[in-house]
Scaffold this active site. Structure first.
Site, PDB file in Angstrom:
ATOM      1  N   MET A 141      -1.398  34.181  11.542  1.00 48.86           N
ATOM      2  CA  MET A 141      -0.754  32.863  11.647  1.00 48.86           C
ATOM      3  C   MET A 141       0.381  32.778  10.636  1.00 48.86           C
ATOM      4  O   MET A 141       0.252  33.262   9.509  1.00 48.86           O
ATOM      5  CB  MET A 141      -1.774  31.752  11.366  1.00 48.86           C
ATOM      6  CG  MET A 141      -3.014  31.812  12.236  1.00 48.86           C
ATOM      7  SD  MET A 141      -4.128  30.426  11.872  1.00 48.86           S
ATOM      8  CE  MET A 141      -5.613  30.963  12.730  1.00 48.86           C
ATOM      9  N   HIS A 195     -11.560  40.637  15.632  1.00 52.15           N
ATOM     10  CA  HIS A 195     -10.456  39.757  16.018  1.00 52.15           C
ATOM     11  C   HIS A 195      -9.708  39.335  14.762  1.00 52.15           C
ATOM     12  O   HIS A 195     -10.287  38.713  13.859  1.00 52.15           O
ATOM     13  CB  HIS A 195     -11.015  38.534  16.749  1.00 52.15           C
ATOM     14  CG  HIS A 195      -9.984  37.712  17.443  1.00 52.15           C
ATOM     15  ND1 HIS A 195      -9.431  38.064  18.666  1.00 52.15           N
ATOM     16  CD2 HIS A 195      -9.395  36.544  17.095  1.00 52.15           C
ATOM     17  CE1 HIS A 195      -8.567  37.139  19.043  1.00 52.15           C
ATOM     18  NE2 HIS A 195      -8.519  36.208  18.099  1.00 52.15           N
ATOM     19  N   HIS A 204      -4.476  38.936  17.241  1.00 47.04           N
ATOM     20  CA  HIS A 204      -4.035  37.726  17.942  1.00 47.04           C
ATOM     21  C   HIS A 204      -2.913  37.098  17.135  1.00 47.04           C
ATOM     22  O   HIS A 204      -3.128  36.571  16.041  1.00 47.04           O
ATOM     23  CB  HIS A 204      -5.220  36.763  18.079  1.00 47.04           C
ATOM     24  CG  HIS A 204      -4.884  35.471  18.718  1.00 47.04           C
ATOM     25  ND1 HIS A 204      -5.735  34.383  18.695  1.00 47.04           N
ATOM     26  CD2 HIS A 204      -3.796  35.055  19.419  1.00 47.04           C
ATOM     27  CE1 HIS A 204      -5.190  33.363  19.341  1.00 47.04           C
ATOM     28  NE2 HIS A 204      -4.012  33.754  19.782  1.00 47.04           N
ATOM     29  N   ASP A 233      -6.708  37.170  13.356  1.00 48.13           N
ATOM     30  CA  ASP A 233      -5.791  36.070  13.652  1.00 48.13           C
ATOM     31  C   ASP A 233      -4.632  36.078  12.665  1.00 48.13           C
ATOM     32  O   ASP A 233      -4.823  35.862  11.459  1.00 48.13           O
ATOM     33  CB  ASP A 233      -6.520  34.727  13.560  1.00 48.13           C
ATOM     34  CG  ASP A 233      -7.479  34.515  14.715  1.00 48.13           C
ATOM     35  OD1 ASP A 233      -7.027  34.581  15.869  1.00 48.13           O
ATOM     36  OD2 ASP A 233      -8.675  34.281  14.461  1.00 48.13           O
ATOM     37  N   MET A 276      -7.456  29.869  25.137  1.00 50.15           N
ATOM     38  CA  MET A 276      -7.910  29.193  23.926  1.00 50.15           C
ATOM     39  C   MET A 276      -8.831  28.039  24.287  1.00 50.15           C
ATOM     40  O   MET A 276      -8.478  27.193  25.123  1.00 50.15           O
ATOM     41  CB  MET A 276      -6.721  28.689  23.121  1.00 50.15           C
ATOM     42  CG  MET A 276      -5.828  29.772  22.543  1.00 50.15           C
ATOM     43  SD  MET A 276      -6.663  30.850  21.363  1.00 50.15           S
ATOM     44  CE  MET A 276      -7.104  29.677  20.067  1.00 50.15           C
ATOM     45  N   SER A 309     -14.372  37.089  14.628  1.00 49.52           N
ATOM     46  CA  SER A 309     -13.110  36.691  13.999  1.00 49.52           C
ATOM     47  C   SER A 309     -13.251  36.717  12.492  1.00 49.52           C
ATOM     48  O   SER A 309     -14.115  36.047  11.921  1.00 49.52           O
ATOM     49  CB  SER A 309     -12.713  35.280  14.445  1.00 49.52           C
ATOM     50  OG  SER A 309     -11.642  34.805  13.653  1.00 49.52           O
ATOM     51  N   ASP A 311     -11.538  32.086  22.937  1.00 52.70           N
ATOM     52  CA  ASP A 311     -11.483  32.016  21.478  1.00 52.70           C
ATOM     53  C   ASP A 311     -11.512  30.554  21.070  1.00 52.70           C
ATOM     54  O   ASP A 311     -10.623  29.789  21.431  1.00 52.70           O
ATOM     55  CB  ASP A 311     -10.199  32.694  20.985  1.00 52.70           C
ATOM     56  CG  ASP A 311     -10.060  32.673  19.475  1.00 52.70           C
ATOM     57  OD1 ASP A 311     -10.979  32.200  18.785  1.00 52.70           O
ATOM     58  OD2 ASP A 311      -9.017  33.143  18.976  1.00 52.70           O
ATOM     59  N   MET A 357      -0.476  34.323  16.372  1.00 53.58           N
ATOM     60  CA  MET A 357      -0.112  32.913  16.516  1.00 53.58           C
ATOM     61  C   MET A 357       1.127  32.687  15.657  1.00 53.58           C
ATOM     62  O   MET A 357       1.081  32.060  14.595  1.00 53.58           O
ATOM     63  CB  MET A 357      -1.287  32.020  16.094  1.00 53.58           C
ATOM     64  CG  MET A 357      -2.421  32.046  17.099  1.00 53.58           C
ATOM     65  SD  MET A 357      -3.890  31.145  16.563  1.00 53.58           S
ATOM     66  CE  MET A 357      -4.802  32.485  15.800  1.00 53.58           C
TER      67      MET A 357
END
Length: 231
Positions: free
Chosen positions: A35, A31, A64, A33, A135, A8, A173, A66
């Site tokens: 957000m 990965h 990913h 993320d 998660m 990540s 994760d 979010m």
């Protein structure tokens, strides 16, 4: 299949992102993320940054999301060339339709569950997804502690996958380290997101190799134990 390690970049050096990516060329994917400070209380990368990471990454992107309204935005992230895009079941208006749209854009479709979300939310539609992300922390921040209480959910999904003959990957994760990766692997995980466990030392490649070995060892032991019980 050998366990897959997806570092990540939440734990990478944001100022020297290209150099950080070069250190994880032995990983399976990176990965990313995303957000939005709405779905989770943190703000990270946007569409333009993900596209730039795609341009320079030595490994495929595992994005990913979010974010709120993934039905609107997830296809745009797939269009960057990302190998996979995962969205949250809690945020999607129509998870099945969105998964089909992501595939149409050339990306593998993943769906993610927060620790408190029951698998019943998605269990009837599991055949529609290429990956299910469980998660093992509350989404929003890196560096949190692994939640072992989520393992029964992971085991249930692994059993359903086997019983139905499905092929989706099971990803975890949150809090994945040399101390916890074996626990998640024994519970059925195939793909492991690790942040500080990879980027927190001087040799990310060595850390990737160690995590992969530990996961493979735990999965092999779980298989042997299951075989003994079946005898």
């Amino acid at each position: 299949m050998t366990a897959r390690i997806n570092p990540s970049i939440l734990s990478a050096d944001f100022v020297n992102m290209e150099a950080a990516l070069a250190t994880i060329a032995t990983a399976d994917s990176v990965h990313v993320d995303v957000m939005d400070n709405h779905f989770v209380p943190n703000l990270t990368f946007g569409l333009q940054m993900v596209g730039r990471i795609q341009d320079v990454s030595p490994v495929p992107l595992d994005v990913h999301l979010m974010i709120d309204d993934p039905d609107r935005w997830a296809p745009e992230y797939a269009a960057t060339g990302a190998a996979g895009v995962t969205f949250h079941a809690e945020a999607a208006a129509d998870a099945v339709e969105l998964a089909r749209e992501l595939r149409a854009r050339g990306a593998r479709a993943g769906i993610s569950l927060k620790p408190g979300t029951h698998i019943e939310t998605i269990v009837d539609d599991l055949a529609e997804f290429d990956l299910v992300l469980v998660m093992t922390v509350e989404p929003g921040f890196g560096g949190q502690s692994f939640m072992p209480e989520v393992m029964p959910k992971l085991r249930s999904l692994a059993h359903i996958r086997e019983r139905r003959g499905l092929a989706f990957d099971l990803q975890v994760d949150g809090g994945i380290s040399t101390d916890t990766i074996g626990i998640a692997a024994a519970a059925g995980a195939d793909v492991f997101v690790a942040g500080s466990a990879v980027f927190g030392g001087d040799d990310p490649a060595a850390r990737i190799a160690e995590l992969r070995r530990l996961a493979d060892d735990a999965r092999a032991e779980e298989s042997r134990s299951a075989g003994r019980l079946a005898e």
